[in-house]
Write a protein that holds these residues in place. Sequence first.
Motif, mmCIF file in Angstrom:
data_model
loop_
_atom_site.group_PDB
_atom_site.id
_atom_site.type_symbol
_atom_site.label_atom_id
_atom_site.label_comp_id
_atom_site.label_asym_id
_atom_site.label_seq_id
_atom_site.Cartn_x
_atom_site.Cartn_y
_atom_site.Cartn_z
ATOM 1 N N THR A 85 0.848 -1.177 0.000
ATOM 2 C CA THR A 85 0.000 0.000 0.000
ATOM 3 C C THR A 85 0.888 1.233 0.000
ATOM 4 O O THR A 85 2.014 1.195 0.487
ATOM 5 C CB THR A 85 -0.926 0.039 1.234
ATOM 6 O OG1 THR A 85 -0.129 0.080 2.401
ATOM 7 C CG2 THR A 85 -1.843 -1.150 1.245
ATOM 8 N N THR A 94 -2.381 3.245 10.874
ATOM 9 C CA THR A 94 -1.756 2.247 10.019
ATOM 10 C C THR A 94 -1.973 0.825 10.537
ATOM 11 O O THR A 94 -2.245 -0.085 9.759
ATOM 12 C CB THR A 94 -0.257 2.548 9.862
ATOM 13 O OG1 THR A 94 -0.117 3.867 9.345
ATOM 14 C CG2 THR A 94 0.403 1.572 8.921
ATOM 15 N N ARG A 95 -1.844 0.621 11.838
ATOM 16 C CA ARG A 95 -2.046 -0.731 12.388
ATOM 17 C C ARG A 95 -3.433 -1.261 12.075
ATOM 18 O O ARG A 95 -3.602 -2.439 11.771
ATOM 19 C CB ARG A 95 -1.829 -0.732 13.894
ATOM 20 C CG ARG A 95 -0.398 -0.631 14.285
ATOM 21 C CD ARG A 95 -0.243 -0.753 15.768
ATOM 22 N NE ARG A 95 1.114 -0.392 16.126
ATOM 23 C CZ ARG A 95 1.658 -0.627 17.282
ATOM 24 N NH1 ARG A 95 0.960 -1.198 18.228
ATOM 25 N NH2 ARG A 95 2.892 -0.274 17.522
ATOM 26 N N VAL A 98 -3.586 -2.309 8.371
ATOM 27 C CA VAL A 98 -2.889 -3.586 8.179
ATOM 28 C C VAL A 98 -3.728 -4.727 8.746
ATOM 29 O O VAL A 98 -3.865 -5.782 8.126
ATOM 30 C CB VAL A 98 -1.479 -3.542 8.805
ATOM 31 C CG1 VAL A 98 -0.832 -4.917 8.800
ATOM 32 C CG2 VAL A 98 -0.607 -2.543 8.050
ATOM 33 N N ARG A 102 -5.098 -8.057 6.788
ATOM 34 C CA ARG A 102 -4.795 -9.423 7.253
ATOM 35 C C ARG A 102 -6.081 -10.200 7.513
ATOM 36 O O ARG A 102 -6.176 -11.369 7.168
ATOM 37 C CB ARG A 102 -3.931 -9.374 8.496
ATOM 38 C CG ARG A 102 -2.517 -8.895 8.186
ATOM 39 C CD ARG A 102 -1.547 -9.581 9.116
ATOM 40 N NE ARG A 102 -0.195 -9.150 8.873
ATOM 41 C CZ ARG A 102 0.671 -9.850 8.150
ATOM 42 N NH1 ARG A 102 0.335 -10.978 7.598
ATOM 43 N NH2 ARG A 102 1.896 -9.406 7.980
ATOM 44 N N VAL A 109 1.868 -7.709 4.297
ATOM 45 C CA VAL A 109 1.559 -6.336 3.904
ATOM 46 C C VAL A 109 2.870 -5.568 3.920
ATOM 47 O O VAL A 109 3.534 -5.484 4.945
ATOM 48 C CB VAL A 109 0.550 -5.674 4.871
ATOM 49 C CG1 VAL A 109 0.302 -4.228 4.469
ATOM 50 C CG2 VAL A 109 -0.752 -6.460 4.920
ATOM 51 N N LEU A 111 4.371 -1.985 3.467
ATOM 52 C CA LEU A 111 3.913 -0.608 3.522
ATOM 53 C C LEU A 111 4.938 0.334 2.913
ATOM 54 O O LEU A 111 6.117 0.292 3.261
ATOM 55 C CB LEU A 111 3.652 -0.216 4.978
ATOM 56 C CG LEU A 111 3.185 1.202 5.232
ATOM 57 C CD1 LEU A 111 1.788 1.406 4.663
ATOM 58 C CD2 LEU A 111 3.192 1.479 6.725
#
Length: 133
Positions: A85, A94-95, A98, A102, A109, A111
């Motif tokens: 991404t 962000t977490r 992700v 998942r 992933v 980044l």
Amino acid sequence: MGMALAAEAPVEADLVMPVPDTGAPAAAGFAEQSGLPYREGMVRNRYSGRTFIQPSQGMRQRGVTVKLSPLREVVAGQAADRRLTTSIVRGNTTRQIVALLRKAGATEVHLRISSPPIHHPVSTASTRKSRPS
């Protein structure tokens, strides 16, 4: 910017997928430069609020799950499935992004964050720390 990012930070991945909507131009350039296929793998709810300006981290985290929905048919795949991404507006969600990928079946992933170079900073309008000359 995406082409420069692909040259600077290459990755072995199955596809390039932007985080809507800010990541689309950089992801397209990254895909073209790297030779990886470009796929839209997340849908953005245009009626949700702007998560990065919410007053608390908890509200921002909840907002991400309302704002972005992964497309399982694009994200889920083979055991060696990888995602890339590009472009994140604010890093503290962000977490959750992700985790959404998942949960939808992505096994990896990768980044990449795209940002234009700063050529002429305006010190009175920026909270960014300056590097010494």
